[in-house]
Design a protein around this motif. Structure first.
Motif, PDB file in Angstrom:
ATOM      1  N   LYS A  72      74.301 106.151 -46.060  1.00  0.00           N
ATOM      2  CA  LYS A  72      73.956 105.857 -47.442  1.00  0.00           C
ATOM      3  C   LYS A  72      74.803 104.690 -47.903  1.00  0.00           C
ATOM      4  CE  LYS A  72      72.404 110.390 -48.794  1.00  0.00           C
ATOM      5  NZ  LYS A  72      72.474 111.438 -49.810  1.00  0.00           N
ATOM      6  N   GLY A  73      74.237 103.900 -48.797  1.00  0.00           N
ATOM      7  CA  GLY A  73      74.987 102.762 -49.297  1.00  0.00           C
ATOM      8  C   GLY A  73      74.180 101.957 -50.282  1.00  0.00           C
ATOM      9  N   LYS A  74      74.558 100.690 -50.408  1.00  0.00           N
ATOM     10  CA  LYS A  74      73.900  99.766 -51.323  1.00  0.00           C
ATOM     11  C   LYS A  74      73.340  98.586 -50.533  1.00  0.00           C
ATOM     12  CE  LYS A  74      75.043 101.903 -55.126  1.00  0.00           C
ATOM     13  NZ  LYS A  74      74.042 102.564 -55.921  1.00  0.00           N
ATOM     14  N   ILE A  75      72.112  98.223 -50.838  1.00  0.00           N
ATOM     15  CA  ILE A  75      71.453  97.107 -50.157  1.00  0.00           C
ATOM     16  C   ILE A  75      72.159  95.800 -50.523  1.00  0.00           C
ATOM     17  CG2 ILE A  75      69.313  95.771 -50.033  1.00  0.00           C
ATOM     18  CD1 ILE A  75      67.797  98.406 -50.322  1.00  0.00           C
ATOM     19  N   THR A  76      72.335  94.936 -49.506  1.00  0.00           N
ATOM     20  CA  THR A  76      72.958  93.631 -49.731  1.00  0.00           C
ATOM     21  C   THR A  76      72.024  92.472 -49.368  1.00  0.00           C
ATOM     22  OG1 THR A  76      73.972  93.664 -47.527  1.00  0.00           O
ATOM     23  CG2 THR A  76      75.286  94.531 -49.376  1.00  0.00           C
ATOM     24  N   GLY A  77      70.816  92.777 -48.955  1.00  0.00           N
ATOM     25  CA  GLY A  77      69.830  91.737 -48.638  1.00  0.00           C
ATOM     26  C   GLY A  77      68.720  92.302 -47.776  1.00  0.00           C
ATOM     27  N   VAL A  78      67.543  91.702 -47.891  1.00  0.00           N
ATOM     28  CA  VAL A  78      66.404  92.088 -47.058  1.00  0.00           C
ATOM     29  C   VAL A  78      65.805  90.814 -46.472  1.00  0.00           C
ATOM     30  CG1 VAL A  78      64.121  93.160 -46.989  1.00  0.00           C
ATOM     31  CG2 VAL A  78      65.907  94.152 -48.434  1.00  0.00           C
ATOM     32  N   GLU A  79      65.923  90.682 -45.150  1.00  0.00           N
ATOM     33  CA  GLU A  79      65.281  89.576 -44.448  1.00  0.00           C
ATOM     34  C   GLU A  79      63.840  89.974 -44.165  1.00  0.00           C
ATOM     35  OE1 GLU A  79      67.456  87.612 -41.139  1.00  0.00           O
ATOM     36  OE2 GLU A  79      68.962  89.158 -41.576  1.00  0.00           O
ATOM     37  N   TYR A  80      62.955  88.998 -44.116  1.00  0.00           N
ATOM     38  CA  TYR A  80      61.548  89.310 -43.893  1.00  0.00           C
ATOM     39  C   TYR A  80      60.863  88.230 -43.070  1.00  0.00           C
ATOM     40  CZ  TYR A  80      61.065  85.965 -47.693  1.00  0.00           C
ATOM     41  OH  TYR A  80      61.167  84.832 -48.459  1.00  0.00           O
ATOM     42  N   THR A  81      59.808  88.631 -42.401  1.00  0.00           N
ATOM     43  CA  THR A  81      58.844  87.739 -41.776  1.00  0.00           C
ATOM     44  C   THR A  81      57.486  88.247 -42.207  1.00  0.00           C
ATOM     45  OG1 THR A  81      60.257  87.319 -39.872  1.00  0.00           O
ATOM     46  CG2 THR A  81      57.909  86.876 -39.594  1.00  0.00           C
ATOM     47  N   THR A  82      56.718  87.406 -42.890  1.00  0.00           N
ATOM     48  CA  THR A  82      55.416  87.828 -43.400  1.00  0.00           C
ATOM     49  C   THR A  82      54.291  87.201 -42.592  1.00  0.00           C
ATOM     50  OG1 THR A  82      55.254  86.022 -45.014  1.00  0.00           O
ATOM     51  CG2 THR A  82      56.303  88.065 -45.747  1.00  0.00           C
ATOM     52  N   ALA A  83      53.152  87.845 -42.632  1.00  0.00           N
ATOM     53  CA  ALA A  83      51.941  87.334 -41.996  1.00  0.00           C
ATOM     54  C   ALA A  83      51.123  86.587 -43.045  1.00  0.00           C
ATOM     55  CB  ALA A  83      51.136  88.494 -41.418  1.00  0.00           C
ATOM     56  N   SER A  84      49.947  86.159 -42.636  1.00  0.00           N
ATOM     57  CA  SER A  84      49.026  85.492 -43.545  1.00  0.00           C
ATOM     58  C   SER A  84      47.606  85.936 -43.201  1.00  0.00           C
ATOM     59  CB  SER A  84      49.153  83.982 -43.403  1.00  0.00           C
ATOM     60  OG  SER A  84      48.251  83.328 -44.264  1.00  0.00           O
ATOM     61  N   TYR A  85      46.758  85.976 -44.209  1.00  0.00           N
ATOM     62  CA  TYR A  85      45.340  86.290 -44.030  1.00  0.00           C
ATOM     63  C   TYR A  85      44.547  85.025 -44.331  1.00  0.00           C
ATOM     64  CZ  TYR A  85      46.558  91.239 -43.968  1.00  0.00           C
ATOM     65  OH  TYR A  85      47.084  92.461 -43.638  1.00  0.00           O
ATOM     66  N   PRO A  86      43.508  84.758 -43.556  1.00  0.00           N
ATOM     67  CA  PRO A  86      42.719  83.538 -43.804  1.00  0.00           C
ATOM     68  C   PRO A  86      41.802  83.712 -45.023  1.00  0.00           C
ATOM     69  CG  PRO A  86      41.822  84.740 -41.940  1.00  0.00           C
ATOM     70  CD  PRO A  86      43.055  85.468 -42.369  1.00  0.00           C
ATOM     71  N   ALA A  87      42.363  83.506 -46.200  1.00  0.00           N
ATOM     72  CA  ALA A  87      41.609  83.633 -47.446  1.00  0.00           C
ATOM     73  C   ALA A  87      42.306  82.786 -48.505  1.00  0.00           C
ATOM     74  CB  ALA A  87      41.554  85.094 -47.874  1.00  0.00           C
ATOM     75  N   PRO A  88      41.565  82.387 -49.536  1.00  0.00           N
ATOM     76  CA  PRO A  88      42.169  81.519 -50.560  1.00  0.00           C
ATOM     77  C   PRO A  88      43.126  82.265 -51.488  1.00  0.00           C
ATOM     78  CG  PRO A  88      39.897  82.046 -51.141  1.00  0.00           C
ATOM     79  CD  PRO A  88      40.140  82.619 -49.771  1.00  0.00           C
ATOM     80  N   ASN A  89      44.111  81.523 -51.977  1.00  0.00           N
ATOM     81  CA  ASN A  89      45.045  82.011 -53.009  1.00  0.00           C
ATOM     82  C   ASN A  89      45.729  83.319 -52.646  1.00  0.00           C
ATOM     83  OD1 ASN A  89      44.351  79.763 -54.604  1.00  0.00           O
ATOM     84  ND2 ASN A  89      42.605  80.875 -55.454  1.00  0.00           N
ATOM     85  N   GLU A  90      46.326  83.371 -51.484  1.00  0.00           N
ATOM     86  CA  GLU A  90      47.021  84.588 -51.060  1.00  0.00           C
ATOM     87  C   GLU A  90      48.351  84.726 -51.804  1.00  0.00           C
ATOM     88  OE1 GLU A  90      48.666  86.793 -47.028  1.00  0.00           O
ATOM     89  OE2 GLU A  90      47.683  84.848 -46.866  1.00  0.00           O
ATOM     90  N   ILE A  91      48.619  85.946 -52.263  1.00  0.00           N
ATOM     91  CA  ILE A  91      49.878  86.282 -52.921  1.00  0.00           C
ATOM     92  C   ILE A  91      50.550  87.358 -52.077  1.00  0.00           C
ATOM     93  CG2 ILE A  91      50.929  87.331 -54.960  1.00  0.00           C
ATOM     94  CD1 ILE A  91      48.551  86.199 -56.559  1.00  0.00           C
ATOM     95  N   VAL A  92      51.865  87.194 -51.843  1.00  0.00           N
ATOM     96  CA  VAL A  92      52.620  88.170 -51.054  1.00  0.00           C
ATOM     97  C   VAL A  92      53.756  88.702 -51.924  1.00  0.00           C
ATOM     98  CG1 VAL A  92      53.989  88.562 -48.968  1.00  0.00           C
ATOM     99  CG2 VAL A  92      52.080  86.952 -48.919  1.00  0.00           C
ATOM    100  N   GLU A  93      53.954  90.022 -51.871  1.00  0.00           N
ATOM    101  CA  GLU A  93      55.063  90.658 -52.569  1.00  0.00           C
ATOM    102  C   GLU A  93      55.809  91.552 -51.593  1.00  0.00           C
ATOM    103  OE1 GLU A  93      53.895  91.657 -57.038  1.00  0.00           O
ATOM    104  OE2 GLU A  93      52.657  92.713 -55.577  1.00  0.00           O
TER     105      GLU A  93
END
Length: 164
Positions: A72-93
């Protein structure tokens, strides 16, 4: 030095030692999770949404041999690698979900599709078995009903400071 001054000095020294011991007991850990994003159903008039989740279980922490008292603890950062979908105006959260809850507490929407980076939006939030990091993709309508597939795997690496 009278007895009252002696007791005040002892209280000060003992509180100083407690602060030192709590600061030195925190250790830094990280856990990495690979995520296979789902295919997205894109509706002709409404667009589409797809999400994948990286949940942390006690088994995950056993596998990387994190001692029980440091899970247990406190988060100090989140690294990410995201994908993409072939469509217009993609938003990632990327969203943080508290342990054993369903709905995200809050999200970072400053994430680009098909990117790699780190977010500090969740710093200070609880790290414990049961938390989830969700990656959510939204796309606009293309005028036709179809499935869209992601271009690659996604991953998150959660960094945290443990506390006892």
């Amino acid at each position: 030095m009278d007895l009252k001054d002696y007791h005040e000095n002892i209280k000060f020294i003992s509180s100083f030692l407690v602060v030192l011991s709590t600061q030195s007991s925190a250790e830094q850990f990280q856990i990495q999770k690979d995520i296979q994003p789902y295919r997205m159903l894109v509706l002709s008039a409404a667009g589409g949404i797809s999400g994948a989740s990286a949940s942390v279980s006690g088994f995950d922490l056993d596998r990387i041999e994190i001692p029980y008292y440091q899970r247990k603890g406190k988060i100090t950062g989140v690294e990410y690698t995201t994908a993409s979908y072939p469509a217009p105006n993609e938003i990632v959260e990327i969203c943080y979900v508290r342990p054993y809850r369903i709905d995200p507490l809050f999200c970072d929407s400053d994430i680009a599709p098909n990117s790699t980076g780190i977010t500090h939006r969740f710093d200070g939030q609880e790290f414990a078995p049961g938390i989830e990091i969700k990656i959510i993709h939204r796309v606009d309508s293309t005028g036709e009903l179809h499935y869209s597939a992601p271009n690659r795997m996604e991953s998150v690496t959660i960094h945290y400071d443990s506390y006892r």
